[in-house]
Write a protein that holds these residues in place. Structure first.
Motif, PDB file in Angstrom:
ATOM      1  N   HIS A 223      -3.178  15.578   8.394  1.00 52.02           N
ATOM      2  CA  HIS A 223      -2.262  16.710   8.313  1.00 52.02           C
ATOM      3  C   HIS A 223      -1.682  16.920   6.922  1.00 52.02           C
ATOM      4  O   HIS A 223      -0.988  17.902   6.693  1.00 52.02           O
ATOM      5  N   THR A 224      -1.933  16.016   6.006  1.00 48.46           N
ATOM      6  CA  THR A 224      -1.357  16.147   4.671  1.00 48.46           C
ATOM      7  C   THR A 224      -2.465  16.205   3.633  1.00 48.46           C
ATOM      8  O   THR A 224      -3.586  15.750   3.871  1.00 48.46           O
ATOM      9  N   SER A 225      -2.141  16.779   2.520  1.00 51.72           N
ATOM     10  CA  SER A 225      -3.108  16.881   1.419  1.00 51.72           C
ATOM     11  C   SER A 225      -2.724  15.990   0.246  1.00 51.72           C
ATOM     12  O   SER A 225      -3.200  16.178  -0.857  1.00 51.72           O
ATOM     13  N   GLY A 226      -1.804  15.017   0.478  1.00 53.37           N
ATOM     14  CA  GLY A 226      -1.370  14.111  -0.586  1.00 53.37           C
ATOM     15  C   GLY A 226      -2.499  13.202  -1.025  1.00 53.37           C
ATOM     16  O   GLY A 226      -3.557  13.118  -0.392  1.00 53.37           O
ATOM     17  N   SER A 227      -2.311  12.561  -2.134  1.00 58.26           N
ATOM     18  CA  SER A 227      -3.361  11.710  -2.688  1.00 58.26           C
ATOM     19  C   SER A 227      -3.642  10.547  -1.743  1.00 58.26           C
ATOM     20  O   SER A 227      -2.747  10.021  -1.081  1.00 58.26           O
ATOM     21  N   ILE A 228      -4.908  10.175  -1.687  1.00 60.37           N
ATOM     22  CA  ILE A 228      -5.309   9.078  -0.810  1.00 60.37           C
ATOM     23  C   ILE A 228      -4.678   7.768  -1.257  1.00 60.37           C
ATOM     24  O   ILE A 228      -4.228   6.964  -0.445  1.00 60.37           O
ATOM     25  N   SER A 229      -4.621   7.557  -2.577  1.00 61.34           N
ATOM     26  CA  SER A 229      -4.063   6.308  -3.093  1.00 61.34           C
ATOM     27  C   SER A 229      -2.608   6.149  -2.724  1.00 61.34           C
ATOM     28  O   SER A 229      -2.142   5.055  -2.445  1.00 61.34           O
ATOM     29  N   ARG A 230      -1.866   7.271  -2.701  1.00 60.81           N
ATOM     30  CA  ARG A 230      -0.448   7.189  -2.357  1.00 60.81           C
ATOM     31  C   ARG A 230      -0.262   6.853  -0.887  1.00 60.81           C
ATOM     32  O   ARG A 230       0.638   6.112  -0.513  1.00 60.81           O
ATOM     33  N   ARG A 231      -1.144   7.404  -0.038  1.00 63.38           N
ATOM     34  CA  ARG A 231      -1.028   7.097   1.388  1.00 63.38           C
ATOM     35  C   ARG A 231      -1.416   5.651   1.663  1.00 63.38           C
ATOM     36  O   ARG A 231      -0.952   5.035   2.607  1.00 63.38           O
ATOM     37  N   ARG A 232      -2.279   5.101   0.826  1.00 66.88           N
ATOM     38  CA  ARG A 232      -2.744   3.740   1.062  1.00 66.88           C
ATOM     39  C   ARG A 232      -1.828   2.690   0.449  1.00 66.88           C
ATOM     40  O   ARG A 232      -1.952   1.514   0.765  1.00 66.88           O
ATOM     41  N   THR A 233      -0.921   3.092  -0.424  1.00 70.90           N
ATOM     42  CA  THR A 233      -0.076   2.122  -1.112  1.00 70.90           C
ATOM     43  C   THR A 233       0.754   1.273  -0.151  1.00 70.90           C
ATOM     44  O   THR A 233       0.802   0.049  -0.304  1.00 70.90           O
ATOM     45  N   PRO A 234       1.448   1.879   0.848  1.00 65.13           N
ATOM     46  CA  PRO A 234       2.199   1.024   1.790  1.00 65.13           C
ATOM     47  C   PRO A 234       1.308   0.018   2.507  1.00 65.13           C
ATOM     48  O   PRO A 234       1.706  -1.119   2.750  1.00 65.13           O
ATOM     49  N   VAL A 235       0.073   0.440   2.842  1.00 61.22           N
ATOM     50  CA  VAL A 235      -0.850  -0.464   3.520  1.00 61.22           C
ATOM     51  C   VAL A 235      -1.239  -1.625   2.595  1.00 61.22           C
ATOM     52  O   VAL A 235      -1.310  -2.780   3.018  1.00 61.22           O
ATOM     53  N   LYS A 236      -1.481  -1.327   1.316  1.00 56.57           N
ATOM     54  CA  LYS A 236      -1.845  -2.373   0.355  1.00 56.57           C
ATOM     55  C   LYS A 236      -0.713  -3.382   0.193  1.00 56.57           C
ATOM     56  O   LYS A 236      -0.956  -4.585   0.137  1.00 56.57           O
ATOM     57  N   LEU A 237       0.533  -2.882   0.121  1.00 51.33           N
ATOM     58  CA  LEU A 237       1.663  -3.794   0.006  1.00 51.33           C
ATOM     59  C   LEU A 237       1.795  -4.664   1.249  1.00 51.33           C
ATOM     60  O   LEU A 237       2.110  -5.851   1.157  1.00 51.33           O
ATOM     61  N   MET A 238       1.560  -4.068   2.404  1.00 51.74           N
ATOM     62  CA  MET A 238       1.648  -4.837   3.646  1.00 51.74           C
ATOM     63  C   MET A 238       0.563  -5.907   3.705  1.00 51.74           C
ATOM     64  O   MET A 238       0.792  -7.031   4.160  1.00 51.74           O
ATOM     65  N   LYS A 239      -0.636  -5.573   3.224  1.00 47.34           N
ATOM     66  CA  LYS A 239      -1.708  -6.566   3.204  1.00 47.34           C
ATOM     67  C   LYS A 239      -1.353  -7.732   2.292  1.00 47.34           C
ATOM     68  O   LYS A 239      -1.639  -8.893   2.605  1.00 47.34           O
ATOM     69  N   THR A 240      -0.723  -7.423   1.159  1.00 49.05           N
ATOM     70  CA  THR A 240      -0.297  -8.478   0.246  1.00 49.05           C
ATOM     71  C   THR A 240       0.705  -9.405   0.912  1.00 49.05           C
ATOM     72  O   THR A 240       0.576 -10.631   0.874  1.00 49.05           O
ATOM     73  N   VAL A 241       1.725  -8.795   1.553  1.00 43.65           N
ATOM     74  CA  VAL A 241       2.769  -9.586   2.202  1.00 43.65           C
ATOM     75  C   VAL A 241       2.199 -10.407   3.352  1.00 43.65           C
ATOM     76  O   VAL A 241       2.535 -11.588   3.523  1.00 43.65           O
ATOM     77  N   MET A 242       1.325  -9.806   4.140  1.00 40.21           N
ATOM     78  CA  MET A 242       0.762 -10.522   5.284  1.00 40.21           C
ATOM     79  C   MET A 242      -0.137 -11.667   4.827  1.00 40.21           C
ATOM     80  O   MET A 242      -0.193 -12.720   5.475  1.00 40.21           O
ATOM     81  N   THR A 243      -0.837 -11.493   3.724  1.00 34.39           N
ATOM     82  CA  THR A 243      -1.653 -12.576   3.188  1.00 34.39           C
ATOM     83  C   THR A 243      -0.775 -13.732   2.721  1.00 34.39           C
ATOM     84  O   THR A 243      -1.073 -14.905   2.972  1.00 34.39           O
TER      85      THR A 243
END
Length: 361
Positions: A223-243
């Protein structure tokens, strides 16, 4: 009324619990443990110092999440100090220690564990605050983050000092544990169960947050046209923390289980044979965290690499400059200007890395 043994040395308590510390810490095993311990501690000091310096240096890291990540690196650095102190006060030396010095030895280890654990819990709260608003970073002010960091260390120091404050077996040696001869078995049960429960709670919370992020990201992506990298940033941070959390749980759980078994007075569990290896596993956790930060976060690795590059370039430049005869430097103003310009250019190259690093995220 029970007699208290505050003035006894540790050999008295080791003999009471029938714990042998001399035979198991001699020969090749001792050399292996000390060599690995020394290497790991040096790596811990250098790598975690780089993480802290990277957060301070790079303005893109001036957010609550990275401040807490730097504090976790500080806890790992403190763990390195605790392990160095342990290496010089363990094995046959253990029996010669005074009660207060032994309390200090164990208190440093308990403080480092608590600091890391509470820090991970605070990071979980920070991630929850930001993720539920679908933001990369929370709105915590610097004052609140500073207060949280101070609170983390206050709690860690208090928990490390609890046995010294009275929860020990100095006045009732019948309840002394085997692994920690002046700790009460009831305290070991409390300590290990508390940490294991917190482990479980954090794992559940992080899994729940991660599932929420994945679900929300999939919905928003259509539903959004924002950058893919920006949408993935929270996921990347969560992966770091979970690791980081996963490594923490894997490295510390075996040692806590051994402490729990000792608290339950399991005399046939062979805990004395595995305690030193589980301690090395716990030490390995402080080694792994900086590697995880740099592997999972390109910006963090880029900043650390630029700092190491600039340090090595400055060192080689100073070495070359010191080898230049003073007569050459003073021969003409043009030559001097050339060396000065060299230094300016080299400094510009190092400084340029901060600007170039902005494209990594």
């Amino acid at each position: 009324m029970n007699e208290c043994y505050y003035d006894k040395r540790m050999d008295f308590f080791y003999n009471q619990t029938k714990t042998d510390t001399a035979d198991e810490w001699t020969g090749p095993q001792l050399i292996v443990v000390l060599c690995f311990g020394t290497f790991f501690c040096l790596f811990i000091f250098i790598s975690n110092s780089l993480v802290i310096a990277a957060v301070v240096k790079n303005k893109r890291f001036h957010f609550p999440f990275y401040y807490l990540l730097a504090n976790l690196a500080a806890a790992d650095f403190f763990a390195g100090i605790a392990y160095v102190f342990l290496m010089f006060n363990t094995g046959p030396v253990s029996k010669t220690l005074t009660v207060n010095r032994w309390f200090l030895r164990q208190g440093l280890l308990d403080t480092s564990l608590t600091a890391s654990l509470v820090n991970l819990l605070v990071i979980a709260v920070e991630r929850h605050m930001s993720i539920m608003r679908m933001k990369i970073h929370s709105n915590l002010t610097k004052k609140r983050v500073t207060f949280l960091i101070i609170s983390i260390w206050a709690i860690a120091i208090f928990m490390g000092a609890v046995p010294t404050l009275g929860w020990n077996c100095l006045c009732d040696i019948t309840v002394c544990s085997s692994l920690a001869p002046i700790y009460s078995r009831s305290y070991l049960i409390f300590w290990s169960v508390l940490n294991l429960v917190v482990f479980f709670i954090m794992v559940v919370v992080y899994i729940r947050i991660y599932m929420y992020v994945q679900r929300k990201t999939n919905v928003l992506s259509s539903h959004t046209s924002g950058s893919i990298s920006r949408r993935r940033t929270p996921v990347k941070l969560m992966k770091t923390v979970m690791t980081v959390l996963g490594a923490f749980v894997v490295c510390w759980t075996p040692g806590l289980v051994v402490l729990l078994l000792d608290g339950l007075n399991c005399t046939h569990c062979g805990i004395q044979n595995v305690k030193r290896w589980f301690l090395l596993l716990a030490l390995l956790n402080s080694v792994m965290n900086p590697i995880i930060y740099s592997y999972k976060d390109d910006e963090m690795w880029g900043t650390m690499k630029r700092m190491m590059c600039c340090f090595s370039e400055d060192k080689s430049h100073n070495r070359r400059s010191s080898q230049i005869p003073s007569t050459v430097l003073c021969r003409s103003t043009d030559t001097s200007g050339h060396y000065i310009e060299d230094g300016i250019i080299q400094g510009t190259i190092c400084g340029k890395g901060d600007l170039g690093g902005k494209g990594n995220s």
